[in-house]
Motif scaffolding. Sequence first.
Motif, short mmCIF file in Angstrom:
data_model
loop_
_atom_site.label_atom_id
_atom_site.label_comp_id
_atom_site.label_asym_id
_atom_site.label_seq_id
_atom_site.Cartn_x
_atom_site.Cartn_y
_atom_site.Cartn_z
N ASN A 67 9.97 29.46 25.28
CA ASN A 67 10.55 28.53 24.30
C ASN A 67 11.77 27.81 24.87
OD1 ASN A 67 8.62 29.07 22.33
ND2 ASN A 67 9.80 30.74 21.47
N VAL A 68 12.62 28.55 25.58
CA VAL A 68 13.81 27.94 26.17
C VAL A 68 13.42 26.89 27.21
CG1 VAL A 68 15.80 28.41 27.67
CG2 VAL A 68 15.34 29.89 25.71
N TYR A 69 12.45 27.24 28.06
CA TYR A 69 12.01 26.27 29.08
C TYR A 69 11.37 25.05 28.45
CZ TYR A 69 12.95 29.78 32.66
OH TYR A 69 13.56 30.69 33.49
N LYS A 70 10.63 25.23 27.37
CA LYS A 70 10.04 24.08 26.67
C LYS A 70 11.13 23.15 26.16
CE LYS A 70 6.00 26.46 24.85
NZ LYS A 70 5.36 26.91 23.60
N ILE A 71 12.16 23.72 25.58
CA ILE A 71 13.27 22.92 25.07
C ILE A 71 13.95 22.17 26.22
CG2 ILE A 71 15.59 23.05 24.06
CD1 ILE A 71 14.47 25.38 22.31
N GLN A 72 14.19 22.86 27.33
CA GLN A 72 14.83 22.23 28.47
C GLN A 72 13.98 21.09 29.04
OE1 GLN A 72 15.59 25.61 31.01
NE2 GLN A 72 17.57 26.03 30.05
N VAL A 73 12.67 21.31 29.11
CA VAL A 73 11.76 20.28 29.60
C VAL A 73 11.80 19.07 28.67
CG1 VAL A 73 9.30 19.72 29.88
CG2 VAL A 73 10.24 21.77 30.96
N ASN A 74 11.75 19.32 27.37
CA ASN A 74 11.79 18.21 26.41
C ASN A 74 13.11 17.44 26.49
OD1 ASN A 74 9.21 18.60 25.42
ND2 ASN A 74 9.89 20.00 23.82
N LEU A 75 14.21 18.16 26.64
CA LEU A 75 15.50 17.48 26.77
C LEU A 75 15.55 16.62 28.04
CD1 LEU A 75 17.97 20.31 25.67
CD2 LEU A 75 17.43 18.20 24.43
N LEU A 76 15.02 17.14 29.13
CA LEU A 76 14.99 16.36 30.36
C LEU A 76 14.10 15.13 30.22
CD1 LEU A 76 14.88 19.22 33.00
CD2 LEU A 76 16.63 17.43 32.83
N ARG A 77 12.97 15.29 29.55
CA ARG A 77 12.09 14.13 29.32
C ARG A 77 12.80 13.06 28.51
NH1 ARG A 77 6.61 17.45 28.05
NH2 ARG A 77 5.98 17.75 30.21
N GLU A 78 13.51 13.48 27.48
CA GLU A 78 14.25 12.53 26.66
C GLU A 78 15.34 11.83 27.48
OE1 GLU A 78 15.73 14.65 23.27
OE2 GLU A 78 13.71 15.11 22.54
N GLN A 79 16.01 12.60 28.32
CA GLN A 79 17.06 12.04 29.16
C GLN A 79 16.46 11.05 30.16
OE1 GLN A 79 19.54 15.10 30.78
NE2 GLN A 79 21.04 13.66 31.61
N ILE A 80 15.32 11.39 30.72
CA ILE A 80 14.64 10.48 31.65
C ILE A 80 14.22 9.21 30.94
CG2 ILE A 80 12.52 10.18 33.01
CD1 ILE A 80 12.84 13.22 33.77
N ASP A 81 13.68 9.35 29.73
CA ASP A 81 13.30 8.17 28.96
C ASP A 81 14.50 7.26 28.74
OD1 ASP A 81 10.67 8.92 28.78
OD2 ASP A 81 10.82 9.70 26.73
N ARG A 82 15.64 7.84 28.36
CA ARG A 82 16.85 7.04 28.14
C ARG A 82 17.31 6.37 29.43
NH1 ARG A 82 18.20 11.45 24.94
NH2 ARG A 82 19.50 12.35 26.56
N GLU A 83 17.21 7.11 30.52
CA GLU A 83 17.64 6.61 31.84
C GLU A 83 16.80 5.38 32.25
OE1 GLU A 83 19.95 6.80 35.35
OE2 GLU A 83 20.12 8.13 33.63
N TYR A 84 15.51 5.46 32.03
CA TYR A 84 14.64 4.36 32.47
C TYR A 84 14.58 3.20 31.47
CZ TYR A 84 13.20 7.02 36.49
OH TYR A 84 13.20 7.70 37.68
N ARG A 85 14.91 3.47 30.22
CA ARG A 85 14.96 2.40 29.23
C ARG A 85 16.28 1.65 29.31
NH1 ARG A 85 14.22 5.01 23.90
NH2 ARG A 85 13.27 6.84 24.78
N GLY A 86 17.34 2.39 29.66
CA GLY A 86 18.68 1.80 29.62
C GLY A 86 19.05 1.24 30.91
#
Length: 110
Positions: free
Chosen positions: A91-110
Amino acid sequence: MSGQDLLIELQEKSKLLDTALRSLGNRGRAKSQAEHDYRVALSQEILIERDKGTPVTIINDICKGKKQIAKLRFDRDVAVTMYETAKEACNVYKIQVNLLREQIDREYRG
């Protein structure tokens, strides 16, 4: 952190998640086996105590207090704890993966 660094970290967390999921499967099997061993041994001891004429009201307490049965119950409880720990790690790794995906999305959108 750069987009490239985020992608590398995402790959690392994904690998950790894969490892944790395999561990969860192994620990799940160990948990089930420990539960099986405990229940079979307990039921055998209960039958032995019934044959001896032990009062039904105290059979469970007597059987659970026997060294072999108590050890099997301990092993079962440890296996359950190890399984729950592996599940929580997933569960912790899933959360970390999701947070990284969100951060990557923001990085490439912004």
